[in-house]
Design a protein around this motif. Structure first.
Motif, PDB file in Angstrom:
ATOM      1  N   UNK A   1       0.857  -1.177   0.000  1.00  0.00           N
ATOM      2  CA  UNK A   1       0.000   0.000   0.000  1.00  0.00           C
ATOM      3  C   UNK A   1       0.897   1.231   0.000  1.00  0.00           C
ATOM      4  N   UNK A   2       1.133   1.777  -1.181  1.00  0.00           N
ATOM      5  CA  UNK A   2       1.958   2.969  -1.318  1.00  0.00           C
ATOM      6  C   UNK A   2       1.126   4.237  -1.389  1.00  0.00           C
ATOM      7  N   UNK A   3      -0.189   4.108  -1.231  1.00  0.00           N
ATOM      8  CA  UNK A   3      -1.078   5.259  -1.342  1.00  0.00           C
ATOM      9  C   UNK A   3      -1.248   5.988  -0.020  1.00  0.00           C
ATOM     10  N   UNK A   4      -0.840   5.400   1.072  1.00  0.00           N
ATOM     11  CA  UNK A   4      -1.113   5.994   2.367  1.00  0.00           C
ATOM     12  C   UNK A   4      -2.532   5.654   2.776  1.00  0.00           C
ATOM     13  N   UNK A   5      -2.874   5.934   4.006  1.00  0.00           N
ATOM     14  CA  UNK A   5      -4.203   5.551   4.467  1.00  0.00           C
ATOM     15  C   UNK A   5      -5.046   6.739   4.908  1.00  0.00           C
ATOM     16  N   UNK A   6      -4.479   7.928   5.002  1.00  0.00           N
ATOM     17  CA  UNK A   6      -5.254   9.068   5.494  1.00  0.00           C
ATOM     18  C   UNK A   6      -5.393  10.111   4.395  1.00  0.00           C
ATOM     19  N   UNK A   7      -6.570  10.199   3.839  1.00  0.00           N
ATOM     20  CA  UNK A   7      -6.879  11.218   2.855  1.00  0.00           C
ATOM     21  C   UNK A   7      -8.088  12.008   3.326  1.00  0.00           C
ATOM     22  N   UNK A   8      -8.420  13.055   2.599  1.00  0.00           N
ATOM     23  CA  UNK A   8      -9.555  13.890   3.001  1.00  0.00           C
ATOM     24  C   UNK A   8     -10.844  13.482   2.306  1.00  0.00           C
ATOM     25  N   UNK A   9     -10.763  12.617   1.317  1.00  0.00           N
ATOM     26  CA  UNK A   9     -11.940  12.218   0.548  1.00  0.00           C
ATOM     27  C   UNK A   9     -12.620  10.992   1.113  1.00  0.00           C
ATOM     28  N   UNK A  10     -13.512  10.419   0.318  1.00  0.00           N
ATOM     29  CA  UNK A  10     -14.231   9.224   0.748  1.00  0.00           C
ATOM     30  C   UNK A  10     -13.292   8.039   0.948  1.00  0.00           C
ATOM     31  N   UNK A  11     -13.797   7.020   1.607  1.00  0.00           N
ATOM     32  CA  UNK A  11     -12.991   5.836   1.918  1.00  0.00           C
ATOM     33  C   UNK A  11     -13.213   4.756   0.871  1.00  0.00           C
ATOM     34  N   UNK A  12     -12.126   4.131   0.458  1.00  0.00           N
ATOM     35  CA  UNK A  12     -12.213   2.937  -0.364  1.00  0.00           C
ATOM     36  C   UNK A  12     -11.702   1.783   0.484  1.00  0.00           C
ATOM     37  N   UNK A  13     -12.527   0.766   0.625  1.00  0.00           N
ATOM     38  CA  UNK A  13     -12.138  -0.429   1.362  1.00  0.00           C
ATOM     39  C   UNK A  13     -11.740  -1.483   0.345  1.00  0.00           C
ATOM     40  N   UNK A  14     -10.502  -1.921   0.455  1.00  0.00           N
ATOM     41  CA  UNK A  14      -9.990  -2.948  -0.452  1.00  0.00           C
ATOM     42  C   UNK A  14      -9.623  -4.149   0.394  1.00  0.00           C
ATOM     43  N   UNK A  15     -10.248  -5.277   0.097  1.00  0.00           N
ATOM     44  CA  UNK A  15      -9.868  -6.505   0.776  1.00  0.00           C
ATOM     45  C   UNK A  15      -9.739  -7.619  -0.250  1.00  0.00           C
ATOM     46  N   UNK A  16      -9.043  -8.637   0.150  1.00  0.00           N
ATOM     47  CA  UNK A  16      -8.865  -9.748  -0.772  1.00  0.00           C
ATOM     48  C   UNK A  16      -7.772 -10.687  -0.302  1.00  0.00           C
ATOM     49  N   UNK A  17      -7.327 -11.504  -1.232  1.00  0.00           N
ATOM     50  CA  UNK A  17      -6.331 -12.521  -0.943  1.00  0.00           C
ATOM     51  C   UNK A  17      -5.217 -12.464  -1.971  1.00  0.00           C
ATOM     52  N   UNK A  18      -3.994 -12.669  -1.500  1.00  0.00           N
ATOM     53  CA  UNK A  18      -2.835 -12.792  -2.378  1.00  0.00           C
ATOM     54  C   UNK A  18      -2.226 -14.163  -2.120  1.00  0.00           C
ATOM     55  N   UNK A  19      -2.470 -15.081  -3.040  1.00  0.00           N
ATOM     56  CA  UNK A  19      -1.955 -16.438  -2.927  1.00  0.00           C
ATOM     57  C   UNK A  19      -0.922 -16.592  -4.027  1.00  0.00           C
ATOM     58  N   UNK A  20       0.344 -16.623  -3.670  1.00  0.00           N
ATOM     59  CA  UNK A  20       1.436 -16.627  -4.630  1.00  0.00           C
ATOM     60  C   UNK A  20       1.301 -15.462  -5.602  1.00  0.00           C
ATOM     61  N   UNK A  21       0.720 -14.366  -5.149  1.00  0.00           N
ATOM     62  CA  UNK A  21       0.463 -13.221  -6.019  1.00  0.00           C
ATOM     63  C   UNK A  21       0.804 -11.921  -5.322  1.00  0.00           C
ATOM     64  N   UNK A  22       0.505 -10.812  -5.995  1.00  0.00           N
ATOM     65  CA  UNK A  22       0.860  -9.487  -5.519  1.00  0.00           C
ATOM     66  C   UNK A  22      -0.298  -8.540  -5.768  1.00  0.00           C
ATOM     67  N   UNK A  23      -0.653  -7.752  -4.728  1.00  0.00           N
ATOM     68  CA  UNK A  23      -1.645  -6.685  -4.867  1.00  0.00           C
ATOM     69  C   UNK A  23      -0.966  -5.400  -4.426  1.00  0.00           C
ATOM     70  N   UNK A  24      -0.987  -4.387  -5.318  1.00  0.00           N
ATOM     71  CA  UNK A  24      -0.277  -3.132  -5.052  1.00  0.00           C
ATOM     72  C   UNK A  24      -1.226  -1.972  -5.257  1.00  0.00           C
TER      73      UNK A  24
END
Length: 186
Positions: free
Chosen positions: A160-183
């Motif tokens: 997560x290179x986006x940071x977690x504190x912004x002034x706009x709405x929230x986006x909730x991202x969840x999931x699984x990384x099995x031998x994979x990459x989520x960026x």
């Protein structure tokens, strides 16, 4: 056993193809047992074949669900909810929706690049499910958006290179990384 096979064949023409395949396999096993070609104590040896059939069924189901991953990256998309299934392929999608609600992104032996920088989420925020199985998912979000990022990983990686504190709405991202990459980045 033949009744199961006939019912399975009729289900193949409808919406329940997996049920049809299951009934055909089950009826075939019963018929082979009734003809003394196989014996019930030998069936336990067939479990790897059952797993392979289930896996092929999952791949066929996802690839026949629609070519959602064929959208041109530069053209953009105005859909409020998205579904991207990239199986043994790559997909690039730019979303320009002004009422973005979220969706689902799956990369199985494939890659997905999702650009949400021009999208405006609904005021209550949006929810995105991202699963990378032997694949990679890159998600670009607007700089002012708050990120709530959670998921599980098994020999995979979340970045997560986006940071977690912004002034706009929230986006909730969840999931699984099995031998994979989520960026995630801006």
């Amino acid at each position: 056993p033949l009744i199961l096979i006939v019912v399975g064949i009729t289900k193949l023409g409808g919406r329940d193809r997996n049920g049809g395949v299951f009934l055909i396999i089950l009826g075939t096993l019963f018929q082979l047992s009734a003809l003394n070609i196989i014996y019930w104590h030998q069936i336990w040896r067939l479990w790897p074949v059952v797993l392979i059939i289930i896996g092929i069924g999952m791949l066929v189901k996802h690839s026949s669900a629609g070519d959602n991953d064929s959208t041109d990256f530069t053209a953009g998309s105005n859909e409020d909810r998205l579904e991207i299934n990239s199986i043994f392929s790559s997909s690039e999608r730019q979303v320009n929706s002004q009422q973005f609600r979220g969706g689902e992104v799956n990369a199985i032996f494939g890659s997905v690049i999702l650009d949400l920088r021009n999208a405006k989420p609904v005021p209550e925020g949006c929810h995105l499910t991202a699963d990378a199985i032997f694949g990679s998912i890159k998600i670009y979000i607007p700089a002012n958006m708050t990120v709530n990022f959670k998921g599980s990983q098994f020999l995979g990686q979340f970045d997560n290179f986006a940071g977690s504190a912004g002034s706009g709405p929230t986006i909730t991202i969840d999931g699984d990384a099995v031998f994979g990459n989520i960026r995630i980045s801006n």
